[in-house]
Design a protein around this motif. Structure first.
Motif, PDB file in Angstrom:
ATOM      1  N   ASN A  48       3.544  10.508   4.997  1.00 24.94           N
ATOM      2  CA  ASN A  48       2.320   9.749   5.216  1.00 24.94           C
ATOM      3  C   ASN A  48       2.610   8.472   6.000  1.00 24.94           C
ATOM      4  N   LEU A  49       1.674   8.071   6.863  1.00 27.76           N
ATOM      5  CA  LEU A  49       1.872   6.907   7.739  1.00 27.76           C
ATOM      6  C   LEU A  49       0.940   5.743   7.421  1.00 27.76           C
ATOM      7  N   ASP A  50       0.248   5.791   6.292  1.00 29.10           N
ATOM      8  CA  ASP A  50      -0.703   4.711   5.976  1.00 29.10           C
ATOM      9  C   ASP A  50      -0.036   3.351   5.901  1.00 29.10           C
ATOM     10  N   HIS A  51       1.221   3.306   5.446  1.00 29.66           N
ATOM     11  CA  HIS A  51       1.885   2.009   5.330  1.00 29.66           C
ATOM     12  C   HIS A  51       2.004   1.319   6.685  1.00 29.66           C
ATOM     13  N   ILE A  52       2.168   2.094   7.761  1.00 30.21           N
ATOM     14  CA  ILE A  52       2.256   1.523   9.104  1.00 30.21           C
ATOM     15  C   ILE A  52       0.899   0.965   9.534  1.00 30.21           C
ATOM     16  N   PHE A  53      -0.156   1.711   9.284  1.00 32.67           N
ATOM     17  CA  PHE A  53      -1.488   1.287   9.723  1.00 32.67           C
ATOM     18  C   PHE A  53      -2.026   0.134   8.867  1.00 32.67           C
ATOM     19  N   ALA A  54      -1.769   0.170   7.565  1.00 29.11           N
ATOM     20  CA  ALA A  54      -2.193  -0.937   6.704  1.00 29.11           C
ATOM     21  C   ALA A  54      -1.426  -2.211   7.051  1.00 29.11           C
ATOM     22  N   SER A  55      -0.150  -2.065   7.378  1.00 24.53           N
ATOM     23  CA  SER A  55       0.653  -3.236   7.774  1.00 24.53           C
ATOM     24  C   SER A  55       0.173  -3.790   9.107  1.00 24.53           C
ATOM     25  N   ALA A  56      -0.165  -2.909  10.040  1.00 25.01           N
ATOM     26  CA  ALA A  56      -0.702  -3.360  11.324  1.00 25.01           C
ATOM     27  C   ALA A  56      -2.024  -4.087  11.131  1.00 25.01           C
ATOM     28  N   GLU A  57      -2.859  -3.562  10.253  1.00 27.78           N
ATOM     29  CA  GLU A  57      -4.138  -4.198   9.938  1.00 27.78           C
ATOM     30  C   GLU A  57      -3.909  -5.595   9.356  1.00 27.78           C
ATOM     31  N   GLN A  58      -2.944  -5.705   8.447  1.00 26.49           N
ATOM     32  CA  GLN A  58      -2.612  -6.979   7.810  1.00 26.49           C
ATOM     33  C   GLN A  58      -2.129  -7.990   8.853  1.00 26.49           C
ATOM     34  N   MET A 115      -2.701  -7.945  12.165  1.00 25.30           N
ATOM     35  CA  MET A 115      -3.730  -8.257  13.163  1.00 25.30           C
ATOM     36  C   MET A 115      -4.830  -9.151  12.613  1.00 25.30           C
ATOM     37  N   PHE A 116      -5.228  -8.915  11.350  1.00 25.20           N
ATOM     38  CA  PHE A 116      -6.397  -9.601  10.812  1.00 25.20           C
ATOM     39  C   PHE A 116      -6.080 -10.545   9.650  1.00 25.20           C
ATOM     40  N   GLY A 117      -4.822 -10.584   9.254  1.00 22.15           N
ATOM     41  CA  GLY A 117      -4.447 -11.462   8.151  1.00 22.15           C
ATOM     42  C   GLY A 117      -4.918 -10.959   6.800  1.00 22.15           C
ATOM     43  N   GLY A 118      -5.225  -9.701   6.711  1.00 18.11           N
ATOM     44  CA  GLY A 118      -5.710  -9.095   5.470  1.00 18.11           C
ATOM     45  C   GLY A 118      -6.296  -7.727   5.764  1.00 18.11           C
ATOM     46  N   GLN A 159      -1.362  -8.453  -2.341  1.00 17.68           N
ATOM     47  CA  GLN A 159      -0.191  -9.207  -1.882  1.00 17.68           C
ATOM     48  C   GLN A 159       0.239  -8.830  -0.464  1.00 17.68           C
ATOM     49  N   GLY A 160      -0.446  -7.862   0.116  1.00 14.27           N
ATOM     50  CA  GLY A 160      -0.088  -7.445   1.465  1.00 14.27           C
ATOM     51  C   GLY A 160       1.192  -6.651   1.524  1.00 14.27           C
ATOM     52  N   VAL A 161       1.482  -5.913   0.464  1.00 16.75           N
ATOM     53  CA  VAL A 161       2.690  -5.086   0.397  1.00 16.75           C
ATOM     54  C   VAL A 161       2.273  -3.623   0.505  1.00 16.75           C
ATOM     55  N   PHE A 162       2.784  -2.943   1.520  1.00 20.18           N
ATOM     56  CA  PHE A 162       2.347  -1.584   1.792  1.00 20.18           C
ATOM     57  C   PHE A 162       3.553  -0.644   1.882  1.00 20.18           C
ATOM     58  N   PRO A 163       3.956  -0.110   0.747  1.00 22.21           N
ATOM     59  CA  PRO A 163       5.140   0.755   0.723  1.00 22.21           C
ATOM     60  C   PRO A 163       4.863   2.138   1.302  1.00 22.21           C
ATOM     61  N   SER A 164       5.925   2.740   1.801  1.00 23.76           N
ATOM     62  CA  SER A 164       5.831   4.127   2.248  1.00 23.76           C
ATOM     63  C   SER A 164       5.755   5.031   1.024  1.00 23.76           C
ATOM     64  N   ILE A 165       4.903   6.050   1.070  1.00 22.31           N
ATOM     65  CA  ILE A 165       4.756   6.938  -0.086  1.00 22.31           C
ATOM     66  C   ILE A 165       5.157   8.385   0.237  1.00 22.31           C
ATOM     67  N   GLY A 166       5.774   8.581   1.404  1.00 22.29           N
ATOM     68  CA  GLY A 166       6.292   9.902   1.740  1.00 22.29           C
ATOM     69  C   GLY A 166       5.225  10.980   1.739  1.00 22.29           C
TER      70      GLY A 166
END
Length: 321
Positions: free
Chosen positions: A100-110, A112-115, A200-207
Motif C-alpha cells: 500500500n502507498l497511502d503513507h506516501i500520499f498522506a505524507s505528501a499531503e502533510q 504540502m498543506f501542513g496537515g 501527530q502527522g505520522v504515517f507508517p507504511s502498512i504493507g
C-alpha cells in the motif's frame, strides 16, 4: 421519437468502439491475472468472469443484427457501461497484493498543506446544512453519468458512440492506474494507523494490510441525514480500499462537464452545482486526499484530449450506414 427509436435501419457489422475497448481491457487484465495467478485470491473465477463478459459481448453483437435500431444500439452500449460496476472493485483484486502507498500520499499531503485537509474539512463543517449537500453531490455521481448519456442519446445521437467510448476508456485508464498504484484513501488508511498517528502527522507504511483488512471509516458529518445514509449504505456495500489516486469521481465528472458544455450550455448549467458539490465531497467524506482531487481534475483534460484522439484515429465509424 418512439417510432424512430425502433425503426429498423441498415447498420454496420462488427463491434462498437466501446465494445472493442472493453475487450482490450479484458485481455490486458486477463494476461495480468496469468502472471499473478499464484498470488491472487480467486484468479480462476476472475478468468471465467472475463470469458463470460467477452462471450456476452459477441452474443449481443450477433443478436443486434436481428433488430438493428437506435434502441438496440443503446442497449448494447448501456450494458458495456453497466459493467463498470464489475470492473471497479475488480481493481482491488490486483492491487491488494502490492504494498500500500497511502503513507506516501498522506505524507505528501502533510508536507504540502501542513496537515490533512480531509480531516480539517469535515471537522470544521459537521453541520447538516454542509454535510447533506456534499453527500447529495457525491451520490449524484452515477445519476450525472446517466443524465449526460441519455441526453446525448436523445439529442446528439451522432456523438453517442464517441461519448460512451470516451467515458469507458477514461474509466479503464484510471483503473489501470489503480491496479499498479494501490492507494486506499483516508477513509481506509486512517482507521488502519489510528487517530493518534494522524493527529501527530505520522504515517507508517502498512504493507499489504488491506489484503486481509477492509475496515471503512464511518462517514463524517450529520449522520442522520438522508443523503448521508444513502452514501454510507452504498459505500458499505460496494466500496473497496482502492482507487484513491487520482480521484475518478472528480476526473470522470469533469469529463462529463466538458461533454455537457460541448453539447448544451443549459445541460452544463444544470449539472454545475452538483459537480462542484461532488468535487468537494470527495475530500469532505474522506474518500480522497486533496491531492487526489486536484490530480483527478487536471488529468481529466489530458484524458479527454488523448481518448478523443484515440477514438478519431482508430475507432470512429458510422454506427449506421
Amino acid at each position: 421519437m418512439a417510432l424512430d427509436l425502433f425503426k429498423k435501419v441498415e447498420t454496420r457489422k462488427g463491434l462498437f468502439a466501446v465494445e472493442k475497448i472493453t475487450l482490450i481491457y479484458n485481455l490486458l487484465t486477463s494476461i495480468l491475472i496469468l502472471f499473478l495467478f499464484q498470488e491472487m485470491d480467486h484468479p480462476g473465477q476472475m478468468l471465467i468472469d472475463r470469458a463470460m463478459i467477452a462471450g456476452m459481448t459477441f452474443l449481443l453483437m450477433y443478436l443486434y443484427r436481428l433488430a438493428p435500431c437506435k434502441f438496440s444500439a443503446f442497449v448494447r452500449i448501456a450494458i458495456q457501461m453497466s459493467l463498470l460496476s464489475y470492473w471497479y472493485p475488480d481493481t482491488f483484486e490486483f492491487n491488494r497484493i502490492f504494498p500500500n502507498l497511502d503513507h506516501i500520499f498522506a505524507s505528501a499531503e502533510q508536507w504540502m498543506f501542513g496537515g490533512q485537509p480531509a480531516v480539517w474539512f469535515c471537522l470544521r463543517f459537521p453541520h447538516m446544512w454542509v454535510s447533506e449537500p456534499f453527500n447529495m453531490g457525491y451520490f449524484f455521481y452515477y445519476p450525472m453519468i446517466l443524465i449526460v448519456v441519455i441526453w446525448y442519446f436523445i439529442y446528439r445521437f451522432q456523438y453517442f458512440e464517441k461519448l460512451s467510448f470516451v467515458l469507458v476508456t477514461s474509466f479503464f485508464i484510471y483503473y489501470l492506474v489503480y491496479i499498479f498504484v494501490p492507494v486506499a484513501g483516508p477513509q481506509f488508511y486512517f482507521p488502519a494507523i489510528g487517530d493518534d498517528n494522524v493527529a501527530q502527522g505520522v504515517f507508517p507504511s502498512i504493507g499489504d494490510y488491506f489484503n486481509h483488512n477492509q475496515e471503512l471509516l464511518p462517514g463524517p458529518g450529520y449522520d442522520h441525514g438522508f443523503f448521508y445514509n444513502l452514501v454510507e449504505g452504498s459505500q458499505q456495500i460496494g466500496e473497496r480500499p482502492t482507487a484513491a489516486f487520482p480521484s475518478s469521481h472528480v476526473g470522470i465528472s469533469t469529463i462529463l462537464m466538458i461533454m455537457a458544455w460541448r453539447g448544451s450550455r443549459w445541460l452544463f448549467a444544470f449539472l454545475l452545482p452538483f459537480y462542484l458539490l461532488l468535487c468537494g465531497a470527495t475530500v469532505y467524506i474522506q474518500a480522497h486526499y486533496l491531492i487526489d482531487a486536484i490530480v483527478g481534475f487536471v488529468s481529466a483534460f489530458g484524458l479527454y484530449i488523448v481518448v478523443t484522439w484515440m477514438f478519431k484515429r482508430w475507432f470512429a465509424q458510422p454506427m449506421f450506414k
